[in-house]
Design an enzyme around this catalytic site. Structure first.
Site, PDB file in Angstrom:
ATOM      1  N   ARG A   1       0.736  -1.105  -0.094  1.00 54.73           N
ATOM      2  CA  ARG A   1       0.038  -0.003   0.180  1.00 54.73           C
ATOM      3  C   ARG A   1       1.252   1.719  -0.352  1.00 54.73           C
ATOM      4  O   ARG A   1       1.813   1.049   0.764  1.00 54.73           O
ATOM      5  CB  ARG A   1      -0.881   0.020   1.553  1.00 54.73           C
ATOM      6  N   LEU A   2       1.098   1.857  -1.054  1.00 57.70           N
ATOM      7  CA  LEU A   2       2.200   3.302  -0.902  1.00 57.70           C
ATOM      8  C   LEU A   2       1.353   4.032  -0.664  1.00 57.70           C
ATOM      9  O   LEU A   2       0.234   5.299  -0.895  1.00 57.70           O
ATOM     10  CB  LEU A   2       2.179   3.777  -2.820  1.00 57.70           C
ATOM     11  N   ASP A   3       1.375   4.518   1.044  1.00 59.91           N
ATOM     12  CA  ASP A   3       1.201   5.632   1.718  1.00 59.91           C
ATOM     13  C   ASP A   3       0.978   6.827   0.835  1.00 59.91           C
ATOM     14  O   ASP A   3       2.147   7.220   0.937  1.00 59.91           O
ATOM     15  CB  ASP A   3       1.186   5.113   2.909  1.00 59.91           C
ATOM     16  N   ALA A   4      -0.672   7.879   0.839  1.00 60.90           N
ATOM     17  CA  ALA A   4       0.060   9.105   0.019  1.00 60.90           C
ATOM     18  C   ALA A   4       1.377   9.597  -1.058  1.00 60.90           C
ATOM     19  O   ALA A   4       1.720  10.531  -0.813  1.00 60.90           O
ATOM     20  CB  ALA A   4       1.287   9.949   1.538  1.00 60.90           C
ATOM     21  N   VAL A   5       1.468   8.426  -1.682  1.00 58.68           N
ATOM     22  CA  VAL A   5       1.780   9.255  -2.639  1.00 58.68           C
ATOM     23  C   VAL A   5       1.959   9.794  -3.991  1.00 58.68           C
ATOM     24  O   VAL A   5       2.714  10.485  -4.979  1.00 58.68           O
ATOM     25  CB  VAL A   5       2.039   7.094  -3.765  1.00 58.68           C
TER      26      VAL A   5
END
Length: 591
Positions: free
Chosen positions: A244-248
Site C-alpha cells: 500500500r503506497l501511502d500518500a503517494v
C-alpha cells in the site's frame, strides 16, 4: 528456451524499461551516475540479478475469494501477549477461512499518527512483536503492508543526520524557501507547510505535507529511491505480497505547482511496479490517493501503474445514500466508473483507520449535501476535520466517526434500524466490482471511542479503539449483543461472496435503473455461467420489487443467496424490508 536464457531475456527487458523510466523521472536533474548505472544498482538491490521473473500482462492476481481485513497490529490487547500474536489468534479463531488476507497498518517504530510517522522502516515495533510474528501471519494469509513513502518521522536517524548535516539521510529531505511560490500547493492539513530547522548546513525550511513530525522525502535524490527499493526487498523477504503506497500522490514536488499527481510521481509508481513484478510475480501495488475521483482513476495508468486503487468515493457516497434514503448520487457515480482492465482492480472499503474522506466526492455531492452529511454525522458523535484550499479557504476534509455510529440514523435523526443499515452498507460493498476490505472495527461493530479522542485530542482516534481481547472474547461468546451479531452477519455475507464467480473483482457489472430507494447492479461471471442481481432497499420503508424490472427469465428458478430462499418460476414480486439486500442468482451458492 532454457531457464538461463529466459532469465537473461527477462532481466534485459527489465533493465530497458527501468532505463526509460529513470530517464523520464530524472531528465531535468543532473545526476552523478548514468541511467544505466542507476538501473543496475536497483536491479542489484532487488536481487533481480539472481532471480528475475517475466511478468504476465493483464493477469488478474486475485479472485472472488479475496477479502482483506484492515487492522492495526495492536487493535487487540492481551496481558503478557504480543499484540501480533493476539491478532493472529483472533484471525484464526474467529475468521477462519472467511478472510484470506490481512492489511496490518504500519507496524514499525513510530513517533506519531498511529504509525504513519515511521522512525525505522527495517524493524518491527517491539511493543507489537517481531518479524517472526509478521512472517507467521504472512504464512497463513496474504499480507498487505504500508510503504510510507512520502515522509518519515522527524525522530528517524535519517532526519537526525539531516539536522547534523552528515551521514545517511543528510540529503534525503525536501526543502524550499519561504520566498518560493507555494500558493498552488494542495494539502490535506491546515498546519504550516514549511518547518524551520537549524541544521549543520544552516537554516533549512523542511517540507511537511502532513505534520511537522512527518518530513517529506526528496526523490530528486536517487539515493532515496535506492533506499526504498532496499526496503521493498526486505518486505518481500518477510512475506509481504501487497504494498500500500501511502500518500503517494504527494511524492514529487515542484515550485509553482500543486505538488500533487505530478508526472514524476506516476513514473515512480511504474518503476516500483516494474521492480516488484520482476521480483515476485504474485505481489501487487495498491495506491492510497485520497483525492477527487477523476484524479484517483489516473493511478491505473495504462494498466501499468497501480494494480489496484482505493475506491475513495465509495464510503461517503454509500453513507450519504443510507442516511438520506436516496441512491441517485451513488447510482450516477457507479455508472460513470470504467470497468477495471484485466490486471487491475478496485479496492473497495467503507471504513478505515482514517475518517470518511470528503475530497473524493467533490463534484459528486454539492456543498450543501456535504455540509448536511457532516451535520448529520456530528449528531451521531462524529467530528469534522478541515483542510486549507489553494485559495486559503477552510473546507471539510473528512468526517471522523466509527461506521457503526455513522449509520445509527438518517438525516431525520437516530432510530432503531442502525444494525440493518450497517449490514446493508456491507452487503452493497461486498457485491461490487473489486476486492473488498473490511476494517476490524466494522467487523466487530465497534462504537465511537470518546475516551481515546479526549486523551489524544486527535479526531481520527475516535475510530481507532483498542480492544481488551478477553473482554472482546466474552462479547463474542456470550449472549448475543450487537458485536456478536455484526461479526456473525458479516461472516455470513463473506462466506457467500467467496463462493460466487460472479463476484470476481473483474466480473462484469452493470448498474440497474430502479427507484431512488432501491439501489441495484448486476454481476456476471467471466465465463458467463452465473448472474447475480444485487438489490438493496436504502430506505426505512418496506418496498415491493417487481421481478419484471430485473428482466428475470421467470420460467427458470432463481435463488436469493443471503436468505437461501428459492424464487419459484412465475413469481412476480419480492418484498424488501428496510435496508434489506437481495443477491438473486441463477445458481445457488453451493453450485
Amino acid at each position: 528456451m532454457s531457464d538461463f536464457k529466459r532469465k537473461a531475456k527477462s532481466l534485459k527487458n527489465c533493465q530497458k524499461k527501468l532505463n526509460q523510466q529513470l530517464e523520464s523521472i530524472y531528465q531535468d536533474i543532473d545526476l552523478d551516475v548514468t541511467f544505466e548505472e542507476l538501473s543496475e544498482k536497483l536491479i542489484f538491490l532487488m536481487r533481480l540479478d539472481k532471480t528475475c521473473h517475466a511478468p504476465v500482462a493483464a493477469q488478474n492476481k486475485w479472485s472472488e475469494q479475496d477479502v482483506i481485513l484492515i487492522t492495526y497490529a495492536d487493535s487487540l490487547l492481551e496481558a503478557d501477549k504480543k499484540p501480533l500474536v493476539t491478532l493472529h489468534h483472533f484471525i484464526d479463531k474467529y475468521l477462519g477461512k472467511s478472510i484470506n488476507s490481512v492489511h496490518i497498518l504500519p507496524f514499525f517504530p513510530y513517533s506519531s499518527d498511529d504509525g504513519f510517522s515511521v522512525i525505522d522502516y527495517s524493524s518491527v515495533n517491539e511493543s507489537f512483536g517481531d518479524w517472526k510474528d509478521i512472517q507467521a501471519i504472512a504464512k497463513d494469509r496474504r499480507l498487505m503492508s504500508d510503504l510510507v513513502i512520502n515522509h518519515c518521522s522527524s525522530r528517524s536517524a535519517w532526519f537526525q543526520n539531516f539536522i547534523k548535516g552528515e551521514g545517511v539521510g543528510h540529503d534525503f529531505f525536501y526543502t524550499a524557501s519561504p520566498d518560493d511560490d507555494l500558493s498552488k500547493v494542495v494539502r490535506p492539513r491546515t498546519s504550516a507547510l514549511l518547518n524551520e530547522i537549524q541544521t549543520g548546513k544552516g537554516l533549512q525550511h523542511v517540507w511537511c505535507t502532513f505534520s511537522h513530525d512527518q518530513v517529506d522525502f526528496d526523490f530528486r535524490n536517487p539515493v532515496v529511491l535506492e533506499n526504498f527499493v532496499t526496503i521493498i526487498r526486505q518486505y518481500l523477504d518477510m512475506g509481504v505480497r501487497i504494498f500500500r503506497l501511502d500518500a503517494v500522490a504527494f511524492l514529487w514536488k515542484k515550485a509553482a505547482s500543486e505538488c500533487i499527481n505530478l508526472p514524476e510521481t506516476h513514473t515512480i509508481i511504474r518503476l516500483l511496479r516494474t521492480l516488484i513484478e520482476h521480483a515476485q510475480p504474485d505481489a501487487i501495488i495498491i495506491t492510497e490517493t485520497n483525492i477527487p475521483n477523476v484524479q484517483n482513476l489516473t493511478y491505473f495508468g495504462n494498466a501499468n501503474e497501480a494494480h489496484a486503487i482505493y475506491n475513495f468515493a465509495l464510503p461517503p457516497l454509500l453513507v450519504h445514500t443510507l442516511v438520506s434514503g436516496d441512491c441517485k448520487h451513488l447510482k450516477r457515480w457507479l455508472m460513470s466508473m470504467p470497468p477495471a482492465q484485466n490486471g487491475t482492480c478496485y479496492f473497495n472499503f467503507i471504513a478505515s483507520h482514517d475518517g470518511i474522506g470528503l475530497r473524493p466526492v467533490e463534484g459528486l455531492l454539492s456543498d450543501q449535501e456535504l455540509n448536511r452529511l457532516a451535520v448529520t454525522l456530528e449528531g451521531f458523535g462524529g467530528k469534522t476535520s478541515w483542510r486549507t484550499t489553494d485559495q486559503g479557504q477552510q473546507k471539510p476534509y473528512e468526517i471522523n466517526i466509527a461506521l457503526y455510529d455513522a449509520l445509527q440514523g438518517t438525516t431525520e435523526g437516530e432510530d432503531k434500524l442502525g444494525f440493518y443499515r450497517f449490514i446493508c452498507a456491507h452487503s452493497i460493498m461486498l457485491g461490487l466490482e473489486g476486492i473488498p476490505g473490511i476494517y476490524i472495527h466494522s467487523l466487530l461493530g465497534t462504537r465511537n471511542d470518546y475516551e481515546k479522542l479526549e486523551n489524544t485530542q486527535h479526531n481520527r482516534a475516535i475510530n481507532r479503539h483498542r480492544w481488551d481481547y478477553n473482554t472482546l472474547k466474552e462479547k463474542l461468546s456470550g449472549h448475543p449483543d450487537h458485536h456478536k451479531n455484526v461479526l456473525s452477519e458479516l461472516k455470513h455475507l463473506i462466506n457467500i461472496r467467496i463462493k460466487q464467480k460472479a463476484f470476481h473483482p473483474n466480473a462484469t457489472q452493470f448498474t440497474l435503473h430502479l427507484r431512488e430507494q432501491l439501489f441495484g447492479f448486476w454481476r456476471q461471471s467471466q465465463d458467463r455461467a452465473q448472474s447475480i442481481f444485487c438489490i438493496s432497499n436504502v430506505s426505512k420503508n418496506t418496498l415491493d420489487l417487481s421481478l419484471s424490472e430485473l428482466n428475470l427469465i421467470i420460467t427458470e428458478s432463481w435463488y436469493e443467496l443471503i436468505t437461501g430462499a428459492k424464487i419459484a418460476p412465475g413469481q412476480e414480486t419480492v418484498s424488501l424490508l428496510p435496508y434489506q439486500t437481495l443477491w438473486i442468482s441463477n445458481l445457488d451458492m453451493d453450485i
